[in-house]
Design a protein around this motif. Structure first.
Motif, mmCIF file in Angstrom:
data_model
loop_
_atom_site.group_PDB
_atom_site.id
_atom_site.type_symbol
_atom_site.label_atom_id
_atom_site.label_comp_id
_atom_site.label_asym_id
_atom_site.label_seq_id
_atom_site.Cartn_x
_atom_site.Cartn_y
_atom_site.Cartn_z
ATOM 1 N N VAL A 196 59.925 50.292 34.249
ATOM 2 C CA VAL A 196 58.945 49.202 33.474
ATOM 3 C C VAL A 196 58.380 48.469 34.870
ATOM 4 O O VAL A 196 57.181 48.596 34.797
ATOM 5 N N PHE A 197 58.942 48.078 35.536
ATOM 6 C CA PHE A 197 58.442 47.342 36.869
ATOM 7 C C PHE A 197 57.720 48.509 37.873
ATOM 8 O O PHE A 197 56.486 48.237 38.368
ATOM 9 N N ASP A 253 62.188 44.170 31.447
ATOM 10 C CA ASP A 253 61.060 43.353 31.038
ATOM 11 C C ASP A 253 60.885 42.120 32.023
ATOM 12 O O ASP A 253 59.723 41.819 32.367
ATOM 13 N N ALA A 296 54.392 49.175 36.458
ATOM 14 C CA ALA A 296 53.378 47.861 36.927
ATOM 15 C C ALA A 296 52.867 47.830 38.465
ATOM 16 O O ALA A 296 51.804 47.332 38.794
ATOM 17 N N TYR A 297 54.206 48.335 39.155
ATOM 18 C CA TYR A 297 53.766 48.173 40.538
ATOM 19 C C TYR A 297 54.276 49.326 41.367
ATOM 20 O O TYR A 297 55.340 49.324 42.032
ATOM 21 N N LYS A 357 59.446 43.020 35.425
ATOM 22 C CA LYS A 357 57.896 43.161 35.465
ATOM 23 C C LYS A 357 57.439 41.858 35.300
ATOM 24 O O LYS A 357 56.442 41.716 35.920
ATOM 25 N N GLY A 415 56.877 39.955 38.657
ATOM 26 C CA GLY A 415 56.552 40.668 39.588
ATOM 27 C C GLY A 415 55.565 40.150 40.448
ATOM 28 O O GLY A 415 55.619 39.936 41.761
#
Length: 317
Positions: A48-49, A21, A52-53, A24, A27
């Motif tokens: 999780v990261f 968490d 998102a990316y 992310k 980031g």
């Protein structure tokens, strides 16, 4: 019994979940972050990261040595690689690459070892990182962090990304007790005293911090005043806090989910012997491999409990 139950601590997130968490969330602040995975992002929570990316996430497959070498190359071009795998796979399988591609050139790489210790349970000894702290500490210039709960893990993730140089962050699989609240202080190389006491000091890290608080709670009922220190950074070590505790409480117990040699206990003993030797005792895995089993059952069998810490305290007092 979950560690933390005697002292009324609530069970919170696993440290690996808190790390995912936090990564992310950070980031945008650190556009140089890239993740390098060995096909276990769903377990280490780097996924999780990656969700998102996606353009900043790389999966090299089940090839830990190559994973570390790739991270060294990315760091040399100005990125901030976060390399994540099970602690045993990362530190044991890829040790030479960490030594030569990360530590020796002092690259700004963040190594994250999840599923550390015997508390991963049923996965068994082949996947239990129980020597990882020792291996990481032996590398020149490597910062070594072992967090106790979700809040401190999120703070440690931010601190390691801010730090310019190689870092090893050790995380666990199970949910753990909540020790800290949002806004509590975390500083690399600066221990946190989570309970004051005058008769003996328990120095712990990881999930054993909750066990130490449980032990201190129980011992208080017997009239023993116990100081509990969360030594979340094994390297650089907070020698001042250790020597102060030795001087003021005159006895120390060290508790960690690691082998007896080369971990927190060895580091604390060195610091104590240099200035103010006092009686010491140690709670750890010992000099053995564990086995596959229920996580709590393993902690009980190998003596990583509040009861074992209490017994150790009584030996030195």
């Amino acid at each position: 019994m979950y560690l933390g139950e005697l002292s009324g601590l609530k069970i919170g997130q696993a440290t690996r979940d808190a790390f995912g968490d936090a990564l992310k969330e950070l980031g945008d602040k650190y556009p140089g972050i890239v993740t390098v995975d060995g096909d276990v992002g769903n377990s280490t929570r780097t996924e999780v990261f990656a969700h998102a990316y996606p353009e900043r996430a790389f999966n090299v497959g089940i090839a830990e040595s190559n994973m570390v070498s790739v991270a060294g190359g990315l760091a040399s071009t100005g990125h901030i690689p976060v390399v994540a795998s099970f602690a045993a796979f990362l530190l044991c399988n890829a040790y030479d690459q960490i030594r030569m591609s990360i530590s020796f050139p002092h690259m700004n790489v963040k190594l994250v070892g999840t599923h550390a210790g015997i508390s991963i349970g049923e996965d068994g000894p082949s996947q239990m990182g129980i020597e990882d702290v020792s291996l990481a500490c032996s590398l020149p210039g490597m910062v070594v962090i072992v967090t106790a709960d979700a809040v401190s893990t999120k703070a440690a993730t931010a601190a390691m990304l801010e730090y310019d140089g190689p870092v090893y962050l050790r995380l666990g699989r199970p949910k753990v007790s909540e020790i800290y609240t949002e806004g509590d202080t975390f500083e690399i190389g600066k221990a946190n005293t989570v309970r004051e006491g005058d008769d003996v000091t328990i120095i712990a890290n990881g999930l054993m911090v909750a066990g130490a608080i449980d032990a201190a709670t129980k011992l208080a009922e017997e009239g023993v005043s116990v100081r509990v220190i969360d030594m979340h950074t094994v390297k650089p070590l907070d020698v001042e806090a250790i020597q102060k505790a030795a001087h003021e409480t005159r006895a120390i117990v060290v508790a960690e989910e690691h082998l007896s040699h080369g971990g927190l206990g060895s580091a604390v003993a060195m610091a104590v012997s240099q200035a103010n030797p006092v009686p010491m005792a140690y709670v750890n895995v010992g000099d053995c491999f564990a086995e596959s089993g229920d996580p709590q059952g393993l902690l009980d069998k190998y003596g990583l409990t509040a009861a074992a810490i209490i017994e150790a305290v009584k030996k030195v007092k």
